[in-house]
Scaffold this motif. Structure first.
Motif, short mmCIF file in Angstrom:
data_model
loop_
_atom_site.label_atom_id
_atom_site.label_comp_id
_atom_site.label_asym_id
_atom_site.label_seq_id
_atom_site.Cartn_x
_atom_site.Cartn_y
_atom_site.Cartn_z
N THR A 326 0.98 -1.74 0.00
CA THR A 326 -0.05 0.07 -0.33
C THR A 326 0.75 0.64 -0.17
OG1 THR A 326 -1.45 -1.14 1.02
CG2 THR A 326 -1.72 1.02 1.36
N ARG A 330 -0.15 3.54 -3.23
CA ARG A 330 -1.17 4.42 -3.34
C ARG A 330 -1.29 5.74 -4.20
NH1 ARG A 330 0.01 5.21 2.53
NH2 ARG A 330 -1.83 4.26 2.74
N HIS A 331 0.36 5.73 -4.24
CA HIS A 331 0.31 7.33 -5.06
C HIS A 331 0.07 7.40 -6.47
CE1 HIS A 331 3.81 5.50 -3.79
NE2 HIS A 331 4.55 6.62 -4.51
N LEU A 333 -1.70 5.50 -8.43
CA LEU A 333 -3.84 5.04 -8.61
C LEU A 333 -3.57 6.24 -9.40
CD1 LEU A 333 -4.80 3.17 -5.96
CD2 LEU A 333 -3.19 2.79 -7.90
N LYS A 335 -6.24 9.43 -10.92
CA LYS A 335 -7.16 10.00 -10.08
C LYS A 335 -9.14 10.51 -10.33
CE LYS A 335 -4.96 10.90 -5.78
NZ LYS A 335 -4.28 9.81 -5.70
N ASP A 342 -11.20 5.53 -1.08
CA ASP A 342 -9.90 5.73 -0.43
C ASP A 342 -8.45 4.45 -1.55
OD1 ASP A 342 -7.30 6.45 1.06
OD2 ASP A 342 -8.04 4.42 2.38
N SER A 343 -7.18 4.97 -2.47
CA SER A 343 -6.66 4.96 -2.74
C SER A 343 -5.65 3.65 -1.78
CB SER A 343 -5.33 5.49 -3.28
OG SER A 343 -5.36 6.33 -2.52
N LYS A 346 -8.32 0.39 -1.77
CA LYS A 346 -7.58 -0.06 -3.43
C LYS A 346 -7.10 -1.66 -3.55
CE LYS A 346 -9.83 2.40 -6.77
NZ LYS A 346 -9.41 3.62 -7.57
#
Length: 362
Positions: A326, A330-331, A333, A335, A342-343, A346
């Motif tokens: 994560t 997460r950054h 993905l 948008k 929340d990413s 996901k």
């Protein structure tokens, strides 16, 4: 030189700044883990820490720098050159070694360099004195913050407010490990291998996706909500402010233990292996999440190896990947402004699906 001119230097060296111990920091496990993994393997590519104001971002980063073991550096070298690793030494030191000169070394604390928001490119990269270079025929170089940060930590608070061009320069140096300054046909380069840590508050604007993707890991921190934990944090801070030496002494053993753990992790990192099928599954997760490029795959592999080394093992397990994936993805993905999910959630969902992990509904 008058005696008064020496006084500031004497005072500065005598009064070493007291730093809150890393092991005394309550909560914010995600941020602490990301920072430790980058220390073990700086090639992970740094950490972007996004979170609310007053959540201990700066305190944690200073505590990490203070925690790190001392390093061997070449005496009187502005680049903190490593006396034995050619990739971490300046060209001048390398030339001296080639000529067979004896290189004096000293032990030094790992440097933590704060980058001010108003810094210019010259201040960051260094400048070449053209007049001196042309008249005396020497490469007159005035080192900048990147030189000071070599083999240390470069911290940029409010990185989302920094000029995009400057962020590009920092990320390029962090990725290549070198800083090159060119002016009027004169070129100078020096090692700039550092852990880049950026922090910011999402309310003040996001970083452009192209720049965000260049950070190895992304930690999100929130204000602690449980009253009991908040009280504990406030009490600890008050105790530290009241008597810093006594408070630091209380955490001496855990500090030394984690310091030793980091040293061992750095030693065993080259021998850590990750099975082919696990590497394939990491890439499957990245593909399922539609992550652009291959940075996500590379960083997740590196981070999984680093956490394995941190725990003193040499074989990466599924749980190691779960704990870092994560932070690594997460950054990256895409948008969707209309999506409220929340990413991080996901990423977890995709990981569980690919790795065949059943999640019990709460």
């Amino acid at each position: 030189m008058s005696p008064t001119a020496l006084e500031p230097t004497v005072v500065k060296s005598a009064a070493r700044r007291v730093v809150f111990p890393f092991t005394a920091i309550v909560g914010q496990e995600e941020m602490k883990l990301a920072l430790l993994l980058n220390v073990i393997d700086p090639k992970i590519g740094g950490v972007m820490i996004m979170g609310d104001r007053g959540t201990g971002k700066s305190t944690t980063i200073r505590a990490l720098a203070d925690l790190l073991p001392e390093i061997d550096v070449v005496a009187d070298d502005p680049f903190n050159s490593d006396p034995s690793d050619p990739d971490l030494m300046s060209d001048v030191v390398r030339d001296r070694l080639t000529r067979g000169e004896e290189i004096p070394t000293v032990k030094k604390k790992v440097s933590m360099v704060d980058l001010p928001l108003g810094a210019t490119e010259d201040r960051v990269c260094g400048t070449i004195d053209i007049e001196k270079a042309l008249s005396l025929g020497v490469k007159a170089f005035e080192p900048g913050l990147l030189a000071k940060a070599n083999r240390g930590i470069l911290y940029v608070d409010e990185v989302n407010l920094l000029d995009d061009h400057l962020v590009d320069v920092l990320l390029d140096s962090a990725a290549s490990g070198w800083n090159t300054v060119e002016r009027e046909g004169i070129s100078i380069r020096h090692p700039a291998r550092f852990v880049l840590v950026g922090s910011g508050n999402p309310e003040e604007g996001e970083l452009r996706p192209q720049l965000l993707d260049r950070f190895g890991m992304h930690a999100e921190i929130r204000t602690v909500k449980e009253p009991a934990l908040r009280v504990r944090i406030v009490e600890q801070r008050a105790e530290f402010d009241q008597n810093p030496p006594e408070f630091i002494e209380k955490y001496k053993e855990p500090q030394e233990a984690i310091q030793k753990q980091l040293e061992v992790a750095q030693e065993i990192l080259p021998s850590v292996v990750i099975d082919y099928d696990l590497r394939v599954k990491i890439s499957e997760v990245c593909a399922e999440l539609d992550v652009d490029g291959l940075r996500g795959d590379i960083v997740t592999n590196r981070a999984a190896k680093a956490i394995t080394a941190f725990e003193g093992r040499t074989q990466v397990q599924v749980d190691d990947i779960r704990r870092v994936i994560t932070l690594c993805l997460r950054h990256r993905l895409r948008k969707d402004p209309l999506e409220s999910i929340d990413s991080g959630y996901k990423v977890e969902k995709a990981f569980n699906r690919v790795f065949g992990i059943e999640v019990k509904e709460g």
